[in-house]
Design a protein around this motif. Sequence first.
Motif, mmCIF file in Angstrom:
data_model
loop_
_atom_site.group_PDB
_atom_site.id
_atom_site.type_symbol
_atom_site.label_atom_id
_atom_site.label_comp_id
_atom_site.label_asym_id
_atom_site.label_seq_id
_atom_site.Cartn_x
_atom_site.Cartn_y
_atom_site.Cartn_z
ATOM 1 N N UNK A 96 0.838 -1.200 0.000
ATOM 2 C CA UNK A 96 0.000 0.000 0.000
ATOM 3 C C UNK A 96 0.867 1.242 0.000
ATOM 4 N N UNK A 97 0.271 2.362 -0.381
ATOM 5 C CA UNK A 97 0.965 3.646 -0.333
ATOM 6 C C UNK A 97 1.741 3.917 -1.604
ATOM 7 N N UNK A 98 2.383 5.081 -1.626
ATOM 8 C CA UNK A 98 3.187 5.512 -2.767
ATOM 9 C C UNK A 98 4.587 4.932 -2.630
ATOM 10 N N UNK A 99 4.904 3.952 -3.439
ATOM 11 C CA UNK A 99 6.199 3.290 -3.368
ATOM 12 C C UNK A 99 7.360 4.231 -3.691
ATOM 13 N N UNK A 100 7.075 5.332 -4.385
ATOM 14 C CA UNK A 100 8.138 6.222 -4.841
ATOM 15 C C UNK A 100 8.191 7.542 -4.073
ATOM 16 N N UNK A 101 7.420 7.665 -2.993
ATOM 17 C CA UNK A 101 7.389 8.901 -2.202
ATOM 18 C C UNK A 101 8.786 9.232 -1.685
ATOM 19 N N UNK A 102 9.229 10.447 -1.953
ATOM 20 C CA UNK A 102 10.511 10.910 -1.453
ATOM 21 C C UNK A 102 11.723 10.417 -2.219
ATOM 22 N N UNK A 103 11.533 9.579 -3.234
ATOM 23 C CA UNK A 103 12.670 9.080 -4.009
ATOM 24 C C UNK A 103 12.941 10.012 -5.186
#
Length: 172
Positions: A96-103
């Motif tokens: 779940x969630x944004x796998x790419x958040x902050x990358x």
Amino acid sequence: MTMTMTAPNPADPAALRAAYGTFPSGVTAVCALRDGTAVGFAASSFVTVSLDPPLVSVCVQHTSTTWPLLVDRPRLGLSVLGDAQDVTCRQLAAKNGDRFAGLDLTVTDGGAVLIPDSAAWLECSVHDIVPAGDHDLVLLRVEALQVHNGVPPLVFHASGFHSLTALAAPAA
């Protein structure tokens, strides 16, 4: 010498995971753009296959909801994750969630998405897909690559992440 195997039933998923977990593997991220958005997953089933033609493979579970979004992409980015990227790996493996958040991502002209600070980048195209039990063996043709010298790989072993250590030089 003869021996009788006394291990639990090989069809037992827990026994299989325990046996498979004795083999250390590198960890990769397989990613691409779809409709302008990064899509991808972490895979510890990466294997080099052939130098001529240049082929690698990953195994993808039939129940994956991400692979159907990647299979038709012209280029896939395969990042060999570095030993400091255990948190990134967990994020890319999340259900779940944004796998790419902050990358901070790197995207090639072909739409392959690559993870900075990785040990190596491979830009690949799907060469073949072979059904294999509850997974598909995905053969990927390497179209371009970049090695990042000095970045040790992230290692997955016994359900945990590890770093490689240099072997001591043999005594003279």
